[in-house]
Design a protein around this motif. Structure first.
Motif, PDB file in Angstrom:
ATOM      1  N   ASN A 190      15.300   3.222  -6.923  1.00  0.00           N
ATOM      2  CA  ASN A 190      14.011   2.582  -7.148  1.00  0.00           C
ATOM      3  C   ASN A 190      13.149   2.819  -5.908  1.00  0.00           C
ATOM      4  OD1 ASN A 190      11.846   0.937  -7.468  1.00  0.00           O
ATOM      5  ND2 ASN A 190      13.022  -0.948  -7.739  1.00  0.00           N
ATOM      6  N   VAL A 191      12.456   3.969  -5.895  1.00  0.00           N
ATOM      7  CA  VAL A 191      11.755   4.401  -4.684  1.00  0.00           C
ATOM      8  C   VAL A 191      10.722   3.367  -4.234  1.00  0.00           C
ATOM      9  CG1 VAL A 191      10.225   6.155  -3.724  1.00  0.00           C
ATOM     10  CG2 VAL A 191      12.160   6.835  -5.127  1.00  0.00           C
ATOM     11  N   LYS A 192       9.908   2.899  -5.174  1.00  0.00           N
ATOM     12  CA  LYS A 192       8.866   1.930  -4.815  1.00  0.00           C
ATOM     13  C   LYS A 192       9.479   0.670  -4.220  1.00  0.00           C
ATOM     14  CE  LYS A 192       5.334   3.408  -8.048  1.00  0.00           C
ATOM     15  NZ  LYS A 192       4.496   3.077  -9.188  1.00  0.00           N
ATOM     16  N   GLY A 193      10.520   0.168  -4.883  1.00  0.00           N
ATOM     17  CA  GLY A 193      11.164  -1.066  -4.423  1.00  0.00           C
ATOM     18  C   GLY A 193      11.772  -0.900  -3.046  1.00  0.00           C
ATOM     19  N   ILE A 194      12.441   0.218  -2.817  1.00  0.00           N
ATOM     20  CA  ILE A 194      13.091   0.444  -1.528  1.00  0.00           C
ATOM     21  C   ILE A 194      12.048   0.517  -0.420  1.00  0.00           C
ATOM     22  CG2 ILE A 194      14.404   2.113  -0.164  1.00  0.00           C
ATOM     23  CD1 ILE A 194      15.952   2.794  -2.725  1.00  0.00           C
ATOM     24  N   GLU A 228      11.920  12.802  -1.993  1.00  0.00           N
ATOM     25  CA  GLU A 228      11.534  11.624  -2.748  1.00  0.00           C
ATOM     26  C   GLU A 228      11.749  11.812  -4.251  1.00  0.00           C
ATOM     27  OE1 GLU A 228       8.133   9.749  -1.030  1.00  0.00           O
ATOM     28  OE2 GLU A 228       7.646   8.828  -2.947  1.00  0.00           O
ATOM     29  N   ASN A 229      11.366  13.004  -4.757  1.00  0.00           N
ATOM     30  CA  ASN A 229      11.525  13.229  -6.197  1.00  0.00           C
ATOM     31  C   ASN A 229      12.989  13.217  -6.594  1.00  0.00           C
ATOM     32  OD1 ASN A 229       8.793  13.473  -6.720  1.00  0.00           O
ATOM     33  ND2 ASN A 229       8.792  15.635  -6.092  1.00  0.00           N
ATOM     34  N   ALA A 230      13.812  13.852  -5.753  1.00  0.00           N
ATOM     35  CA  ALA A 230      15.241  13.891  -6.052  1.00  0.00           C
ATOM     36  C   ALA A 230      15.812  12.478  -6.055  1.00  0.00           C
ATOM     37  CB  ALA A 230      15.960  14.759  -5.027  1.00  0.00           C
ATOM     38  N   ALA A 231      15.367  11.644  -5.086  1.00  0.00           N
ATOM     39  CA  ALA A 231      15.866  10.277  -5.008  1.00  0.00           C
ATOM     40  C   ALA A 231      15.493   9.501  -6.269  1.00  0.00           C
ATOM     41  CB  ALA A 231      15.299   9.583  -3.770  1.00  0.00           C
ATOM     42  N   GLU A 232      14.239   9.724  -6.704  1.00  0.00           N
ATOM     43  CA  GLU A 232      13.764   9.052  -7.917  1.00  0.00           C
ATOM     44  C   GLU A 232      14.633   9.445  -9.114  1.00  0.00           C
ATOM     45  OE1 GLU A 232       9.819   8.031  -8.232  1.00  0.00           O
ATOM     46  OE2 GLU A 232      10.864   6.634  -9.562  1.00  0.00           O
ATOM     47  N   PHE A 292       0.819  -1.212   0.000  1.00  0.00           N
ATOM     48  CA  PHE A 292       0.000   0.000   0.000  1.00  0.00           C
ATOM     49  C   PHE A 292       0.856   1.266   0.000  1.00  0.00           C
ATOM     50  CE2 PHE A 292      -3.252  -2.964   1.470  1.00  0.00           C
ATOM     51  CZ  PHE A 292      -4.301  -2.567   0.675  1.00  0.00           C
ATOM     52  N   ILE A 293       1.941   1.239   0.779  1.00  0.00           N
ATOM     53  CA  ILE A 293       2.745   2.456   0.930  1.00  0.00           C
ATOM     54  C   ILE A 293       3.750   2.591  -0.211  1.00  0.00           C
ATOM     55  CG2 ILE A 293       4.435   3.624   2.390  1.00  0.00           C
ATOM     56  CD1 ILE A 293       3.001   2.147   4.770  1.00  0.00           C
ATOM     57  N   GLY A 294       4.449   1.483  -0.495  1.00  0.00           N
ATOM     58  CA  GLY A 294       5.500   1.549  -1.499  1.00  0.00           C
ATOM     59  C   GLY A 294       4.952   1.538  -2.910  1.00  0.00           C
ATOM     60  N   ILE A 295       4.151   0.521  -3.222  1.00  0.00           N
ATOM     61  CA  ILE A 295       3.705   0.360  -4.601  1.00  0.00           C
ATOM     62  C   ILE A 295       2.584   1.347  -4.944  1.00  0.00           C
ATOM     63  CG2 ILE A 295       2.933  -1.295  -6.349  1.00  0.00           C
ATOM     64  CD1 ILE A 295       5.566  -2.139  -5.009  1.00  0.00           C
ATOM     65  N   LEU A 296       1.572   1.445  -4.047  1.00  0.00           N
ATOM     66  CA  LEU A 296       0.450   2.342  -4.358  1.00  0.00           C
ATOM     67  C   LEU A 296       0.699   3.779  -3.906  1.00  0.00           C
ATOM     68  CD1 LEU A 296      -2.722   0.191  -3.615  1.00  0.00           C
ATOM     69  CD2 LEU A 296      -1.471   0.478  -5.734  1.00  0.00           C
ATOM     70  N   GLN A 297       1.782   4.011  -3.164  1.00  0.00           N
ATOM     71  CA  GLN A 297       2.142   5.371  -2.737  1.00  0.00           C
ATOM     72  C   GLN A 297       1.030   6.035  -1.921  1.00  0.00           C
ATOM     73  OE1 GLN A 297       5.195   7.060  -3.872  1.00  0.00           O
ATOM     74  NE2 GLN A 297       5.869   5.089  -4.579  1.00  0.00           N
ATOM     75  N   LEU A 298       0.442   5.290  -1.003  1.00  0.00           N
ATOM     76  CA  LEU A 298      -0.610   5.867  -0.157  1.00  0.00           C
ATOM     77  C   LEU A 298       0.012   6.396   1.134  1.00  0.00           C
ATOM     78  CD1 LEU A 298      -3.269   3.117  -0.786  1.00  0.00           C
ATOM     79  CD2 LEU A 298      -3.372   5.481  -1.534  1.00  0.00           C
TER      80      LEU A 298
END
Lengths: 338, 327
Positions: B217-221, B208-212, B114-120
């Motif tokens: 791999n923000v979602k994966g991390i 977060e945007n800068a990391a991306e 929910f948090i990583g993949i769906l970014q909720l």
């Protein structure tokens, strides 16, 4: 979801409300079919009207703070603390021998005291967030502990009972033997909050702040003042909820209604309030309150279902709604830039 | 001079000073702080919150907040305990750790999805999963306090050393589980300091945007992070019941606030991007001293939540104020 104050918003709000009404009808029909002798009865609706105002009012309070991009997790603590102060005041008067007839003006005083407490609690949370820059989540987790802690401390964790009869008879009065006072208070609160958000300058500013706090600051808005006023409203609503809980239980207790926090966040999200701020309407929240109450009363009619399943259902529904809203954003028509 | 300046811009020295001041106060009031058994007691009661805090710190560094880890730990240890009891398990204790960690990982993966993949939003998601997991524990498993399998009980009885207070005759045991804490801390330290994954967690919390854009791999991390924290919570659950020698499903619920307070107090920036393990441990130590010793300095336990609340508010206020200064 970030465009609620712009032109496309009413379209999105309308589709959200249409969806909520469909869910509400579905729940009503489902419960009517499975429990035809219990659910669609006047006594059931009457008891539901007595149950939901206390958490419904707090849910509206949380919704207001969420619209500004924050959250108030301290509502239950505020409600209990303000109710306990009022209860302690009234109980000590009863003990000092104030007669039942002479207590009426003191009840008004106790209510004012409780509301003042709520406003102060809210202002404190607002101060922590606006002036000290504490993220709302942590600030209000802290205030929730603090207020509950003070309430436990001054009562040694014991329920405060022995309230004047007059108080509970006012609090539990029903118009035409059907419509409880608490329900009327809830209606007034919902109408007031709806008016605030859609018709006043402050309401517009709250949406602006929630959409983009930096932009609202550059637009010349006083962000701190908006935040403090929003949390004071939330505190005020919490104290109303506290007074209602006190009347219903005929006592006040430091840890009364603890699960309400999650339930209120759930209602707000279900009702279409964007957890990131800037979007959502009170109409949506009000329908979400009804959905939750119908579900909850319906579940109560099954003896075999443990109360703990309610936690499972609340948690599950919350996650499901978040997910649906998310996909709806992806596929929707109106896309704002977050 | 520059080094000293730099040192005092960190949070750790201040907490250390607070701890020293508090311990001297307690020593003067009760004369019992600097006794062998009290120190061992402190270390003993630190184990569980410190294990939780390591994971909680990683989440806060990444810019999130998790209120579900105690629920994950409780449900994971409870299922493990019930299952091992039902098959009359008598093998080595490591299996219970592995099983509980695996269950925790699964539950953490739900958060991660929910948090990583769906970014909720993390708070709303973890409030939901916490309710879900406690509900499953009490509803589906009708959880109540129960025994632990012999392997866990034996594990709980293994003692590293015993400290006895000559004055009062009280003695306290240092449990073997302290090694699990040390191991976990080393692992987290290594992960955060020397792996790309760890640097990614800091980067996401910073921006977060800068990391991306920097190629993380923000979602994966994030997904990994919540799985890891879940597994850690599962391990912590077994540590807890082995030290208590019975499995009480409610024993860890509600601890999350104290852990979050300790992490924030330890200088982890509340908006993410910065935080150290040493600071977090000092934060846990301070919270443990506070909760263990309020009675020693004559404060009623009824007021303990006022302390937790105040510490959260003061700690976050200081942390937020320092963030503001840096800008």
């Amino acid at each position: 979801m970030k465009t609620s104050v712009l032109a496309g918003s009413s379209l999105e709000n309308r589709s959200n409300i249409r969806r909520l009404i469909i869910i509400l009808l579905f729940v009503t029909v489902l419960m009517t079919i499975v429990r035809p002798s219990q659910f669609p009865t006047i006594s059931n609706f009457n008891s539901m009207m007595r149950q939901f105002p206390e958490y419904g009012i707090m849910a509206i309070g949380i919704s207001l703070t969420m619209i500004t991009g924050g959250i108030d997790l301290g509502v239950v603590g505020t409600a209990n603390l303000s109710a306990i102060l009022a209860a302690k005041f009234l109980i000590s008067l009863m003990k000092s021998g104030v007669s039942a007839e002479a207590i009426a003006p003191y009840i008004v005083l106790a209510i004012l005291m409780s509301i003042t407490t709520g406003l102060v609690c809210g202002a404190f949370a607002g101060f922590l967030i606006a002036r000290l820059n504490i993220p709302p989540i942590l600030a209000t987790l802290g205030t929730q502990q603090l207020f509950t802690g003070i309430a436990i401390g001054i009562t040694n964790g014991r329920p405060q009972s022995g309230l004047p009869l007059l108080y509970s008879s006012i609090g539990n009065y029903q118009f035409f033997n059907l419509i409880p006072v608490s329900f009327v208070i809830f209606l007034l609160v919902a109408l007031g909050a709806g008016f605030l958000l859609s018709r006043t300058r402050l309401g517009f500013q709250m949406y602006m702040l929630g959409t983009n706090s930096r932009a609202s600051w550059y637009a010349g808005l006083n962000n701190s003042s908006i935040i403090v006023r929003t949390y004071m409203m939330s505190g005020f609503l919490s104290s109303l909820a506290g007074l209602i809980m006190m009347a219903r239980a005929n006592s006040a207790k430091a840890e009364y209604g603890t699960p309400y926090t999650l339930q209120c966040v759930l209602i707000a999200v279900l009702g279409g309030i964007d957890p990131n701020g800037g979007a959502g309407t009170i109409t949506g929240v009000a329908i979400a309150i009804l959905i939750l109450q119908f579900l909850s009363s319906g579940l109560n009619m099954f003896n075999s279902i443990s109360n703990f399943y309610r936690d499972v259902i609340w948690g599950g529904v919350l996650l499901l709604v978040l997910m649906i809203n998310k996909f709806n954003v992806w596929n929707g028509k109106v896309r704002g830039n977050p | 001079m520059i080094a000293a300046n730099k040192m005092f811009r960190r949070t750790e020295p201040y907490i250390l000073l607070a701890i020293i001041a508090l311990s001297i106060l307690i020593q003067i009031q009760s004369g019992q702080f600097y006794s062998g058994n009290n120190l061992v007691d402190l270390a003993r009661s630190m184990i569980v919150p410190a294990l939780f805090s390591a994971g909680c710190m990683m989440v806060i560094i990444s810019g999130g907040i998790d209120v579900s880890f105690t629920a994950i730990g409780s449900l994971a240890m409870f299922i493990t305990d019930k299952y091992l009891l039902s098959i009359n398990y008598s093998g080595p204790v490591i299996v219970s750790y592995l099983m509980s960690a695996a269950l925790g990982l699964l539950m953490g993966a739900i958060n991660g999805f929910f948090i990583g993949i769906l970014q909720l939003p993390t708070l709303v998601v973890t409030l939901g999963t916490a309710s879900l997991f406690t509900g499953i524990m009490y509803g589906a498993f009708a959880a109540s306090a129960s025994d632990v399998p012999p392997a866990i009980a034996a594990h709980g009885k293994s003692i590293l050393f015993t400290a006895t207070n000559a004055q009062t005759g009280l003695s306290s045991n240092m449990p073997m589980q302290i090694f699990i804490l040390v191991g976990v801390l080393l692992l987290v330290f290594f992960l955060l300091r020397y792996t790309m994954l760890g640097r990614g967690i800091y980067a996401i919390g910073g921006d977060e945007n800068a990391a991306e854009r920097a190629g993380f791999n923000v979602k994966g991390i994030k997904f990994f992070l919540y799985c890891f924290v879940g597994a850690l919570a599962g391990i912590t659950g077994i540590v807890r019941i082995s030290m208590m020698a019975y499995a009480d499903p409610s024993t860890m619920l509600g601890m999350e606030l104290i852990v979050i307070a300790a992490v924030v107090l330890g200088g982890t920036r509340v908006t993410g991007g910065s935080g150290t393990l040493i600071g977090t441990l000092l934060g846990v130590l301070l919270m443990t001293i506070l909760s263990n010793s309020l009675i020693l300095i004559g404060i009623s336990t009824y007021w303990s939540r006022v302390f937790t609340g105040s510490v959260i508010i003061i700690g976050t206020a200081v942390s937020a104020y320092r963030t503001k200064l840096k800008r």
